[in-house]
Design a protein around this motif. Structure first.
Motif, PDB file in Angstrom:
ATOM      1  N   ILE A  36       0.855  -1.186   0.000  1.00  0.00           N
ATOM      2  CA  ILE A  36       0.000   0.000   0.000  1.00  0.00           C
ATOM      3  C   ILE A  36       0.889   1.232   0.000  1.00  0.00           C
ATOM      4  N   ILE A  38       0.647   5.474   0.140  1.00  0.00           N
ATOM      5  CA  ILE A  38      -0.314   6.522   0.478  1.00  0.00           C
ATOM      6  C   ILE A  38       0.435   7.833   0.673  1.00  0.00           C
ATOM      7  N   PRO A  41      -1.779  10.605   5.621  1.00  0.00           N
ATOM      8  CA  PRO A  41      -2.286   9.606   6.574  1.00  0.00           C
ATOM      9  C   PRO A  41      -3.800   9.598   6.676  1.00  0.00           C
ATOM     10  N   ILE A  60       2.614  -2.163   6.661  1.00  0.00           N
ATOM     11  CA  ILE A  60       1.835  -1.034   6.143  1.00  0.00           C
ATOM     12  C   ILE A  60       2.733   0.195   6.170  1.00  0.00           C
ATOM     13  N   PHE A  64       0.671   5.708   7.205  1.00  0.00           N
ATOM     14  CA  PHE A  64      -0.706   5.309   6.896  1.00  0.00           C
ATOM     15  C   PHE A  64      -1.713   5.909   7.862  1.00  0.00           C
TER      16      PHE A  64
END
Length: 217
Positions: A36, A38, A41, A60, A64
């Motif tokens: 993942i 990103i 957050p 992760i 995140f």
């Protein structure tokens, strides 16, 4: 929405400081998901089932979650959050701080029922887990099957007759291999649910007698 998908990588380009009212089951059963990415957050107090059964996810991103020590009205729901993440090795500390003990690296949660159930490869959970608002009934099998877990800092666990062997009726889960720092931090930060105040040294010693982990001394 990823149930049964073959997607291995997801990139989330979010607006600055996005607010998700709920991340309930967001990636649930995305069994092929490995990575993942990103850019901002996630800020949500509803994390139930978020990564449940993401069996190929190993970690992760550090950015995140928007970790912070939330007030009682906004504590996170971590019920089933990482359940069945059988290849999850580490949950990193927040990228917003270099201080592991900072509020910005703290998740306050009111329920962790089966939160890490069957995370057999999980070795390190690096955010602080604050259980101040968490009743003992809401911790059932939180770490069941976490036989590889060596490091997690848990604060304000309710004082009580706990077991950490993953088998007894009052078991929080399998926490028999924690390192010395994790054990000492937990025992020095238990609380009394009746008074909601930190425990004295005497009370901490009483709590520690119920510990079945090999590193509790």
């Amino acid at each position: 929405f990823l149930l049964g998908s073959k997607i291995e990588k997801i990139t989330l380009n979010l607006e600055s400081q996005p607010l998700f009212f709920s991340c309930l089951n967001m990636f649930r059963s995305a069994s092929s998901l490995k990575e993942i990415v990103i850019n901002h957050p996630v800020n949500s107090s509803e994390m139930a089932g978020m990564f449940e059964f993401c069996s190929n996810l190993t970690t992760i991103p550090a950015n995140f979650f928007r970790f912070e020590n939330r007030n009682y009205a906004n504590e996170c729901d971590m019920c089933y959050t990482f359940e069945g993440c059988s290849n999850l090795v580490e949950v990193p500390m927040s990228s917003r701080t270099s201080d592991i003990y900072s509020d910005m690296n703290t998740i306050r949660t009111g329920t962790i029922v089966q939160a890490f159930n069957s995370c057999g490869k999980l070795e390190r959970f690096l955010p602080i887990l604050d259980l101040t608002p968490c009743h003992p009934d809401n911790t059932y099998k939180a770490f069941a099957g976490c036989n590889s877990l060596t490091h997690i800092l848990i604060k304000n666990l309710n004082k009580g007759d706990w077991r950490f062997d993953g088998t007894s009726s009052k078991s929080l889960g399998t926490l028999t291999n924690l390192d010395e720092e994790s054990v000492k931090y937990m025992l020095n930060n238990v609380r009394d649910i009746a008074h909601q105040i930190p425990q004295t040294e005497t009370q901490n010693n009483s709590f520690s007698k119920n510990w079945t982990g090999q590193n509790a001394t």
